[in-house]
Write a protein that holds these residues in place. Structure first.
Motif, PDB file in Angstrom:
ATOM      1  N   UNK A  78      44.695  32.875  39.294  1.00 17.66           N
ATOM      2  CA  UNK A  78      44.028  32.092  40.237  1.00 17.66           C
ATOM      3  C   UNK A  78      42.876  31.425  39.648  1.00 17.66           C
ATOM      4  N   UNK A  79      42.134  31.850  38.972  1.00 16.69           N
ATOM      5  CA  UNK A  79      40.748  31.006  38.525  1.00 16.69           C
ATOM      6  C   UNK A  79      41.252  29.963  37.604  1.00 16.69           C
ATOM      7  N   UNK A  84      41.884  23.785  36.910  1.00 13.94           N
ATOM      8  CA  UNK A  84      42.603  22.781  36.730  1.00 13.94           C
ATOM      9  C   UNK A  84      42.686  21.862  38.187  1.00 13.94           C
ATOM     10  N   UNK A  85      43.132  22.390  39.105  1.00 12.01           N
ATOM     11  CA  UNK A  85      43.133  21.520  40.355  1.00 12.01           C
ATOM     12  C   UNK A  85      41.864  21.109  40.832  1.00 12.01           C
ATOM     13  N   UNK A 218      30.213  26.510  37.145  1.00 10.93           N
ATOM     14  CA  UNK A 218      30.144  26.897  38.417  1.00 10.93           C
ATOM     15  C   UNK A 218      31.362  26.972  39.330  1.00 10.93           C
ATOM     16  N   UNK A 219      32.414  26.254  38.699  1.00  9.07           N
ATOM     17  CA  UNK A 219      33.647  26.567  39.191  1.00  9.07           C
ATOM     18  C   UNK A 219      34.289  27.836  38.846  1.00  9.07           C
ATOM     19  N   UNK A 220      34.218  28.525  37.676  1.00  8.99           N
ATOM     20  CA  UNK A 220      34.773  29.515  37.297  1.00  8.99           C
ATOM     21  C   UNK A 220      34.062  30.517  38.260  1.00  8.99           C
ATOM     22  N   UNK A 243      46.160  39.324  45.591  1.00  7.24           N
ATOM     23  CA  UNK A 243      45.049  40.161  45.963  1.00  7.24           C
ATOM     24  C   UNK A 243      44.120  40.030  44.671  1.00  7.24           C
ATOM     25  N   UNK A 244      43.160  39.292  44.623  1.00 11.47           N
ATOM     26  CA  UNK A 244      42.169  38.979  43.614  1.00 11.47           C
ATOM     27  C   UNK A 244      41.217  40.033  43.729  1.00 11.47           C
ATOM     28  N   UNK A 245      40.412  40.233  42.667  1.00 11.15           N
ATOM     29  CA  UNK A 245      39.356  41.190  42.889  1.00 11.15           C
ATOM     30  C   UNK A 245      38.503  41.415  43.995  1.00 11.15           C
ATOM     31  N   UNK A 246      38.158  39.871  44.374  1.00 11.80           N
ATOM     32  CA  UNK A 246      37.241  40.041  45.652  1.00 11.80           C
ATOM     33  C   UNK A 246      37.906  40.585  46.727  1.00 11.80           C
ATOM     34  N   UNK A 247      39.150  40.316  47.033  1.00  8.39           N
ATOM     35  CA  UNK A 247      40.007  40.945  47.993  1.00  8.39           C
ATOM     36  C   UNK A 247      40.272  42.429  48.055  1.00  8.39           C
TER      37      UNK A 247
END
Length: 290
Positions: A78-79, A84-85, A218-220, A243-247
């Motif tokens: 995800x990161x 990239x986007x 800051x984007x990372x 399901x990223x870590x924050x979620x």
């Protein structure tokens, strides 16, 4: 004539102005942080009250959990996609607006607009746009893809939305950097026979290196902390493909009521971001010295 050394008393008045800010930081930043560290060593009840000392077992349970291992891998993907986007859109749009042309202000406003939109609000818009039956994206592309339910597309869809949300601020940073490039450098390059590509490669990119590094950092950090759009659009699904870590922290704390485990996961996320940031600044410092 005897010279007298006058001892000045240290003034405390300037420090008194820092007290209100210090109190706010202590209450809303440092105290919750240390409470999170403390709670990560306990098993809690459903209200988050520490009941049983568990030591480092919360941490060992996490690292032996296939769900947590999956969330790390999903977060890394995800990161990278968000970087990239978000940076590509921000940089390309800044380049497009780096020269004066009719309607420049209008286009600049449009490109910077994502930074003024709440992530939760834009998530609701994209939820409609990405709908399989009635969504505008499938209508435009002539496809029949369930963008938010198909594991093949869900993570990319979320990363694109997040990257686009970040692109507005990236556009402003890159625009400011490009505006500050010394025009005499381009003139000197022209005298030396450099074409547009060589000017971009050897003048533009080196001149905006520092701001590019800052935007990268800051984007990372922002990508690691993304939550609202993920919760609204996929809730970590389908399965655990988004399901990223924050979620996962949210799910462990507020759905499974395992606040100790969620606190340990928060500390791990903090350490990951801190280590990555330290590594990036070390690399950047070595690049400046070389």
């Amino acid at each position: 004539m005897a010279s007298h050394s006058v001892k000045r008393k240290p003034r405390i008045e300037p420090y008194l102005y820092l007290v209100p800010a210090g109190i706010i930081l202590l209450i809303f930043t440092y105290w919750p942080f240390f409470r999170t560290i403390y709670r990560s060593f306990f098993i809690t009840d459903n209200r988050g009250v520490e009941k049983v000392f568990y030591g480092v077992k919360n941490y060992t349970d996490l690292f032996s959990s296939s769900s947590f291992q999956n969330s790390i891998w999903v977060t890394v993907q995800f990161v990278v996609l968000v970087l990239l986007v978000g940076m590509s859109i921000g940089f390309i749009t800044a380049l497009l607006c780096s020269k004066a042309f009719p309607g420049l202000q209008v286009f600049s406003t449009i490109y910077a607009l994502p930074m003024a939109i709440a992530s939760s609000g834009i998530a609701m818009v994209f939820k409609i746009m990405l709908n399989q039956q009635t969504g505008a994206l499938n209508q435009i592309l002539g496809t029949d893809i369930n963008w938010l339910v198909d594991p093949q597309y869900a993570l990319f869809s979320l990363a694109f939305i997040t990257g686009w949300l970040n692109s507005g601020l990236n556009f402003l940073y890159f625009s400011a950097a490009l505006a500050n490039v010394d025009e005499s450098l381009y003139e000197s390059a022209s005298v030396d026979g450099a074409d547009a590509w060589n000017k971009f490669l050897y003048v533009t990119l080196p001149s905006i290196r520092n701001i590019t590094f800052y935007v990268f950092v800051i984007n990372i950090i922002g990508a690691f902390q993304s939550f609202a759009q993920i919760r609204i659009l996929t809730a970590g699904g389908p399965g655990e493909s988004t399901n990223v870590i924050v979620h996962d922290i949210y799910r462990n704390a507020f759905q499974n009521f395992r606040y100790g485990l969620a606190s340990a996961e928060s500390i791990i996320l903090f350490v990951i971001i801190a280590v990555l940031t330290a590594i990036m600044f070390t690399i950047q410092a070595r690049g400046v010295r070389s």
